[in-house]
Design a protein around this motif. Sequence first.
Motif: not given
Length: 635
Positions: A454-460
């Motif tokens: 799963s990703y966090r916002p800054d991973d995008l």
Amino acid sequence: MRRLAMMAALALTSTAMQPVLAQTVPSAPATQAPTKTAPTAVDYDIAFPRAQHHEAQVSVTYRDLPAGPVRFQMARSSPGRYALHEFAKNVYSVSAVDGAGRPLTVQRTDPYGWTVLAHDGTVTVRYTLFGDRGDGTYAQIDPTHARLNIPATFLWAVGQDARPVRVRFHPAPGWKIATQMVPTDDANVFTARDLQYFIDSPVELSAWDARSWTVADGAKRYSIRLTVHHNGTPADLDRFAAMAQKVVAQHIAVFSAPPPFDYGTYTFLADYMPQISGDGMEHRNSTVISQARSLAAADFSQIQTLSHEFFHAWNVERIRPAELEPFDFTRANATPSLWLAEGFTQYYGPLAVVRAGVMPLDDYIKQLSGTLNGLINTPARRYGGPQEMSLRAPFVDAAQSIDPTNPNIFVSYYPYGAVIALALDLELRQHFPQLSLDDYMRQLWRNHGNPERSYRPDDLRVALAQVTGDQAFADRFFARSVTASGLPDFAPLLAQAGLTLRAARPAKAWAGPSPIKGDAGLSLATPTAPGTPFYEAGLDKGDQIVSVDGAPVTTPEDWAALLDRHAPGDRLAIVYRQRGGERSGTLTLAADPMMEIVRNEGLGQALTPEQARFRQAWLGSRPVPAPSPIVTGLR
């Protein structure tokens, strides 16, 4: 939504922790391994003896329960939804018995569940369920079908999440069962590996018809099943399935392979019936589609729901925001990344349909015009960017409240995210001619989808820097359009494809949405938006116009004639009634802000070779393998 991990909020006696506890017992020999036994399955049973009254009879049996009280609960949220939904309100006539069939005392101290205080290790709870809303969130039961969203249908024992699940259905004569749960040798019994997969597995029981075909990832083959409950003809379904197959192929082409569906099959559970409520809802290995329109009239506009939901098989089901892991069925679940999870899916829905050749180009451009125009002209962006709008989802995602909300402070993360996707797609193609949004989605798939992390916002932002090799570009894009609410100048971006963005009626005088004729005269039917002439003159929803420029205005024709006589910038005296009092102000007319996208060919301008190549690369069909034959007559 998908992969619903066990929730700490529900885990009162987690069986998954028992081996760890055994290792901490001081008297246990150092060489003795903890005993680990498979948890006993949960057995559900559901029948529909009073389907004409929208009722089902449900039972659930838990065995080998530990001593002490057992709480049974209905969900308050549902996979794919972000607001609270009080499913317990449709459960009644609750009773319980033990393993010998002796009645048990059932205590209720709150609206959401029931507690059995004592038992012999086995508890069977029986209840009646009412359901008459056919969409992706609730349950609908009638003589034609049973459409079951699991959180709206079945309660569970708190803390027993890891148990496998068996469900026995008692379908009415002529009904068949479609679900992403695993079939057994008994056509009426299906299984799920645990509570989380069970709760994510909608079911359609009806005399559905079906079509299927296969898709491939190298040597792996997956079955795509389209099960449809409808009043049309086999030819209607054949035509719809042919469109669906082309659209599915274009989505697979974005990622170069289908997702690894858990049990080798992906199922569309579609209802095209007049009593259905329009909806689409994604799940791990299936999706729900409901439309009240006839399948006979299905065209590119109706296939877009199917297109949107299938793209979710990657985006949100496997490329998943960390804030939704674990998904908590007891509360509203929110993430600041719905602009990507839902919004980018909203962009790819119609994009795949036009790439598949199912939607005419002019219809796609018209739809794109509406989406872009709506976001450019909304006042909501002054109150927050896409992350803020994503976090407002629990207040708007089919949530209802009595008190009104300021309509100017929110714009849906669906079109907002779709416009951000459009911006990023066109800017990538402009600055990095070898790249597109497809490459960005493949990078997200590598980072977070396969394997699933799963990703966090800054991973995008990190993924955008990785795919472009340009950290500064990624930083600028996110600072402008994700963490803030800025948008690029779309005119030069669209011009690359031979499309012109322009004001639709630049010389037309405008004051806001046109007033309508009511019982008391001409009045405003919708709230006014900051910056519009009506808003600045002091008018709002429900206000009645008395006169403008000294003349009475009482009909829509009067209003249209007044605007035709004036030009943007004209200042007019206006008198209006507001909540019983008469007020006056100055109405300064503006130019109509509506924007439109038009093909250059429609303006008498020939496409350049570069524009033609750009348009084809963006909107043209992706190469796909030869399709497998569509199979009919499935059960």
